[in-house]
Design a protein around this motif. Structure first.
Motif, mmCIF file in Angstrom:
data_model
loop_
_atom_site.group_PDB
_atom_site.id
_atom_site.type_symbol
_atom_site.label_atom_id
_atom_site.label_comp_id
_atom_site.label_asym_id
_atom_site.label_seq_id
_atom_site.Cartn_x
_atom_site.Cartn_y
_atom_site.Cartn_z
ATOM 1 N N SER A 125 -44.205 21.477 -22.211
ATOM 2 C CA SER A 125 -44.162 22.620 -23.238
ATOM 3 C C SER A 125 -44.272 22.214 -24.526
ATOM 4 C CB SER A 125 -43.101 23.576 -22.896
ATOM 5 O OG SER A 125 -41.863 22.942 -22.957
ATOM 6 N N THR A 126 -44.816 23.174 -25.447
ATOM 7 C CA THR A 126 -44.774 22.803 -26.938
ATOM 8 C C THR A 126 -43.567 23.511 -27.620
ATOM 9 O OG1 THR A 126 -46.193 24.769 -27.148
ATOM 10 C CG2 THR A 126 -47.248 22.416 -26.824
ATOM 11 N N VAL A 207 -33.675 29.220 -22.211
ATOM 12 C CA VAL A 207 -33.777 29.560 -23.530
ATOM 13 C C VAL A 207 -35.360 29.587 -24.024
ATOM 14 C CG1 VAL A 207 -33.157 29.124 -25.831
ATOM 15 C CG2 VAL A 207 -31.477 28.784 -24.016
ATOM 16 N N THR A 208 -35.573 30.848 -24.980
ATOM 17 C CA THR A 208 -37.059 30.887 -25.390
ATOM 18 C C THR A 208 -37.182 30.624 -26.720
ATOM 19 O OG1 THR A 208 -36.861 33.158 -25.681
ATOM 20 C CG2 THR A 208 -37.745 32.590 -23.610
ATOM 21 N N HIS A 209 -35.818 30.548 -27.462
ATOM 22 C CA HIS A 209 -35.904 30.282 -28.944
ATOM 23 C C HIS A 209 -34.471 29.798 -29.388
ATOM 24 C CE1 HIS A 209 -36.689 31.048 -33.440
ATOM 25 N NE2 HIS A 209 -35.369 31.480 -33.291
ATOM 26 N N VAL A 210 -34.369 28.812 -30.315
ATOM 27 C CA VAL A 210 -33.348 28.207 -30.703
ATOM 28 C C VAL A 210 -33.347 28.457 -32.137
ATOM 29 C CG1 VAL A 210 -32.042 26.089 -31.182
ATOM 30 C CG2 VAL A 210 -33.095 26.447 -29.002
ATOM 31 N N HIS A 241 -40.110 23.244 -18.865
ATOM 32 C CA HIS A 241 -41.214 22.586 -17.971
ATOM 33 C C HIS A 241 -42.637 23.224 -18.807
ATOM 34 C CE1 HIS A 241 -43.381 20.961 -14.851
ATOM 35 N NE2 HIS A 241 -43.544 22.091 -14.152
ATOM 36 N N GLN A 242 -43.142 24.152 -18.342
ATOM 37 C CA GLN A 242 -44.623 24.650 -18.629
ATOM 38 C C GLN A 242 -44.523 25.847 -19.624
ATOM 39 O OE1 GLN A 242 -47.500 24.646 -15.738
ATOM 40 N NE2 GLN A 242 -47.431 22.699 -15.311
ATOM 41 N N ARG A 243 -43.098 26.303 -19.894
ATOM 42 C CA ARG A 243 -43.134 27.501 -20.905
ATOM 43 C C ARG A 243 -42.620 26.937 -22.078
ATOM 44 N NH1 ARG A 243 -39.205 29.813 -18.391
ATOM 45 N NH2 ARG A 243 -37.386 29.403 -19.757
ATOM 46 N N GLU A 271 -42.087 19.389 -33.755
ATOM 47 C CA GLU A 271 -43.126 20.042 -33.130
ATOM 48 C C GLU A 271 -44.025 18.856 -32.730
ATOM 49 O OE1 GLU A 271 -43.924 24.053 -35.473
ATOM 50 O OE2 GLU A 271 -45.367 22.423 -36.095
ATOM 51 N N GLU A 272 -44.267 17.610 -33.294
ATOM 52 C CA GLU A 272 -45.197 16.517 -32.927
ATOM 53 C C GLU A 272 -44.443 15.672 -31.936
ATOM 54 O OE1 GLU A 272 -48.549 16.571 -32.837
ATOM 55 O OE2 GLU A 272 -48.259 18.613 -33.997
ATOM 56 N N HIS A 273 -43.113 15.882 -31.929
ATOM 57 C CA HIS A 273 -42.340 14.880 -31.394
ATOM 58 C C HIS A 273 -42.230 13.343 -31.713
ATOM 59 C CE1 HIS A 273 -39.245 14.994 -28.168
ATOM 60 N NE2 HIS A 273 -39.486 13.937 -27.713
ATOM 61 N N ARG A 274 -42.419 13.231 -32.852
ATOM 62 C CA ARG A 274 -42.362 12.018 -33.579
ATOM 63 C C ARG A 274 -41.356 11.739 -34.583
ATOM 64 N NH1 ARG A 274 -47.693 9.885 -33.383
ATOM 65 N NH2 ARG A 274 -49.369 11.404 -32.547
#
Length: 818
Positions: A125-126, A207-210, A241-243, A271-274
């Motif tokens: 997921s993103t 959770v959908t939002h933090v 997972h995919q959500r 967002e880019e996980h860097r």
């Protein structure tokens, strides 16, 4: 691990160890799985699989086929990093070793374990940054992260007020309490969870939002801004997972703090996980010398030889050791065994988070008992019992849980406590009860189930709103009480705050009209079926109002010239659906009409007053009787104007002409008098049974005549007057000067005292002449009293006004007036 013949996994949290332990037990059986944490040990003989915390994990892996270390990047943590580093370097499985952690650890793993094979698992997921959001605009299924208990409490209080509440997760909570709070969120009882950064590890949430309430934290040394990797660890709770998930900040600030904001670089990194790779891992000598306390401290402060490692900052165990090394008790600690045992005591975790000084005093007291051998079971049981108290607020219960965790840790040590298993079980039982109490306090303070439920259902179809009325009148929405129905009136729950009242009323107004209409129709049906004398409906008539229990259904309106009243419905009845309102009012009118039957004599008087054959004088008297509801004194009746030939006409319709009163005897019975009072037509004090004689006073019930200190019903007074006149008539011609003897047996038998009977007869013109008592020494019956009667004098008619003398100014004025 379950694919190997044996294995061990080290977890950063005991709740994670317990979760995996339960899953492995389901696969391999409880007899083959062990659980070892600081506060709990489940060790079946010959267990092949071990789930434990990193601190309890064997350094060499326990000679098992498979060994894993979870969240290995915590080797860079200031407090516990050296433990993870030691397991990373030394814990190995015979067949396979797995290090699970963030990609930022990869460069250091390549340096320290060159033979390691590095495999990356991409996130399916993103995460997307959506900017700041106000607390009132947060989407459901959101997690709000704060970095102090004050911020957590403030956000949770606001969510309770506006959104029905939130689950609360903090590092100070026991794992049991934390799991129960998480269950509130996962089960959908609340749509929000407020947490510290403890949410970033070990919790799998829907959770959908933090939302970040802050971006700085105190790390034990200073207040600093979170690094992007820490931000991502927390923000990564959104989406599974995919959500996909979103993250952002909480605008408006909390407790006066400025609103936090992410920088462009931080948003890109998350967002880019860097993220920047780790450059150092903390290390401390895992096998120090125990020759002396000084040698032990020296080894623990020895810097590492490898360039990828850094000496760990002074942890709480080393700080406690150094403080106690300067105390007199340290001089008595000699030999490797004593030093090792003393170091184990200093390694007791500071669950209470009171700081090195307070913790050192607790360890010193513990060492005084451990130095001589074991802690006695009675001593440990007494300490556990002191903490077995469920009273207190959230902070108090948190303090007790921290203290019982210390004793649970102590009881797990096999060489510290006698009757270890029993004491450990007691400590776990007390911790479970304290955790339940803390969960209840948190839920009570920060969760308003009713508001949360109504927030979800206010936009739904009223017919679909799950609202019901219990037999006792309690109104519930999905088992949550929102108020009660008293008759046909909805009363908001008295425990609801001012902010909740509007929401509760809005929810009630959506579905209650239909339910109240059904309730009104049931009442109308019961009124139609019940007997006129009353029934199970509990509908009464009092003070001019028709009541159902304590609620007014309608007011009785008296129409001019009619005995039959009209009903004016109350506001609650008027708000019913039209069909239900009509059915209820029709049933009430029939019910009232049945009760008005006892006033038929009054209706006859009113009907006679409309009869054209009744002259004006009789009509005037009848109207006066109707206004007096069947009773009027002769002085107020104007009877001198009534022609004698009209009296038979009035007697035929039930009018009695008494010596002092004119009345309708049928209306002096208890039933009509009570009904008149209930209708509000007779507001004087009512005598329920219309007793013959009552105590006198200034305000007498209708139908009574004063008689000294007593009062007598007018029809009985007339009976006494008639008997007195009959006695007088019989005595005429036999007594001199109109005197006669009157026997007072009748009034006395009715209940009048003799003196009051004389005063009553005096109102009718009878005068008593008391006989002289017998002379002293004389014998015989007393002389009787002598009575006389004199009719009341009529008031002389007024002479016509004098006419002005002819010729003066007044005579001229009189002509003009004529």
């Amino acid at each position: 691990m379950c694919g190997h013949s044996s294995g061990a996994i080290g977890f950063p949290l005991r709740l994670l160890a317990r979760e995996v332990y339960d899953r492995v037990c389901a696969l391999k059986g409880e007899a083959n799985v062990a659980l070892i944490t600081g506060e709990q040990r489940i060790e079946p003989a010959g267990a092949k699989y071990l789930c434990c915390t990193v601190e309890a994990m064997p350094r060499d892996g326990g000679n098992r086929a498979f060994v894993a270390l979870d969240e290995a990047q915590l080797a860079a943590d200031r407090e516990r990093g050296h433990l993870f580093t030691d397991r990373l370097l030394n814990a190995r499985g015979r067949e396979e070793t797995m290090l699970l952690g963030a990609a930022t650890l990869a460069p250091l793993v390549r340096q320290l374990v060159p033979e390691a094979e590095i495999t990356q698992r991409p996130r399916f997921s993103t995460l997307k940054h959506i900017g700041p959001r106000k607390l009132s605009r947060l989407p459901p299924r959101s997690a709000i992260v704060a970095f102090s208990s004050e911020q957590v409490y403030a956000v949770a209080e606001m969510l309770r007020r506006f959104r029905g509440g939130a689950a609360v997760v903090m590092g100070a909570l026991s794992p049991e309490t934390r799991n129960k709070q998480v269950a509130l969120f996962q089960n959908g009882e609340v749509d929000y969870i407020v947490a510290t950064d403890a949410i970033g590890m070990g919790l799998n949430l829907d959770v959908t939002h933090v939302a970040f309430a802050g971006l700085t934290k105190f790390d034990g040394v200073r207040t600093r801004r979170l690094v992007p990797a820490e931000m991502a660890q927390i923000a990564g709770r959104a989406g599974r997972h995919q959500r996909d998930g979103t993250f952002g900040t909480l605008s408006g600030g909390v407790s006066g703090a400025a609103s936090p904001e992410f920088s462009e670089e931080e948003i890109y990194a998350i967002e880019e996980h860097r993220f920047a790779p780790l450059t150092k891992l903390f290390w401390r000598e895992p096998e120090p010398r125990f020759d002396t306390i000084a040698a032990l401290i020296a080894d623990l402060e020895t810097p590492p030889a490898h360039e990828a490692l850094r000496l760990a900052p002074e942890a709480i165990d080393l700080a406690t050791l150094k403080r106690l090394a300067d105390e007199p008790l340290a001089a008595q600690i000699r030999g490797a065994g004593q030093v090792r045992r003393f170091w184990e005591a200093c390694s007791l975790p500071d669950f209470r988070q009171r700081g090195p000084d307070v913790h050192a005093r607790f360890v010193a007291r513990l060492w005084e008992d451990l130095r001589g051998g074991y802690l006695g079971a009675d001593f440990v049981a007494a300490r556990i019992s002191e903490l077995d108290n469920m009273a207190g607020d959230i902070d108090t219960l948190q303090g007790r849980i921290a203290a019982i965790r210390s004793w649970a840790y102590i009881c797990q040590r096999p060489d510290w406590v006698l009757a270890r298993d029993e004491m450990a079980a007691r400590a776990r039982a007390v911790e479970a009860r304290l955790s339940d109490a803390l969960h209840a306090r948190l839920t009570e303070r920060f969760v308003n189930r009713r508001t949360a439920l109504l927030m979800k259902s206010l936009g739904e179809d009223p017919a679909m709103l799950p609202i019901a009325i219990d037999t006792d009148g309690t109104v519930r929405v999905e088992e949550e009480p929102i108020g009660r129905v008293e008759g046909l009136r909805f009363v908001v729950d008295h425990a609801a705050g001012h902010a909740d009242r509007k929401m509760l009323l809005a929810a009630a107004e959506k579905a209650l009209p239909r339910l109240l209409g059904e309730r009104a129709e049931e009442l109308a049906k019961a009124l139609s079926q019940e007997a006129p004398a009353g029934g199970p409906t509990d509908v009464t008539l009092a003070r001019g109002e028709v009541r159902w229990g304590e609620q007014v259904l309608a007011k009785v309106a008296i129409r001019d010239g009619s005995v039959s009243p009209a009903l004016e419905p109350s506001r609650e009845v008027g708000a019913l659906p039209p069909s239900s309102r009509t059915a209820l009012l029709t049933a009430l009118e029939r019910w009232l009409e049945a009760r008005l039957a006892v006033l038929e004599p009054l209706a006859k008087l009113q009907q006679a007053a409309r009869d054209p054959e009744a002259g004006s004088e009789a009509r005037a008297l009848l109207l006066t009787l109707v206004a007096g509801h069947g009773f009027v004194s002769r002085e107020q009746a104007g009877i001198e104007h009534l022609p004698k030939e009209m009296r038979p006409f009035l007697r035929r319709i039930g009018v009695t002409f008494g010596a002092l009163d004119i009345f309708a005897p049928a209306l002096l019975k208890p039933a009509p008098r009570q009904l008149l009072a209930a209708l509000g037509l007779d507001r004087r004090p009512l005598e329920p049974a219309m007793l013959p004689v009552i105590a006198g006073g200034r305000k007498l019930p209708a139908g009574y005549r004063p008689a000294g200190s007593q009062a007598i019903r007018v029809d009985l007074a007339e009976k006494i007057f008639r008997a007195a006149h009959e006695t007088r008539a019989k005595a005429q011609g036999t007594e001199r000067r109109g005197k006669f003897v009157l026997d007072l047996a009748l009034p006395v038998s009715i209940g009048l005292e003799q003196a009051n009977a004389e005063r009553l007869l005096g109102q009718a013109g009878f005068r008593v002449e008391h006989a002289r008592p017998l002379a002293e020494g004389a014998f015989g019956p007393p002389r009787p009293h002598r009575w006389s009667w004199r009719p009341a004098r009529r008031k002389p008619e007024r002479a016509p006004p004098a006419q002005p003398v002819e010729g003066n100014a007044f005579a001229g004025l009189a002509k003009l007036m004529r």
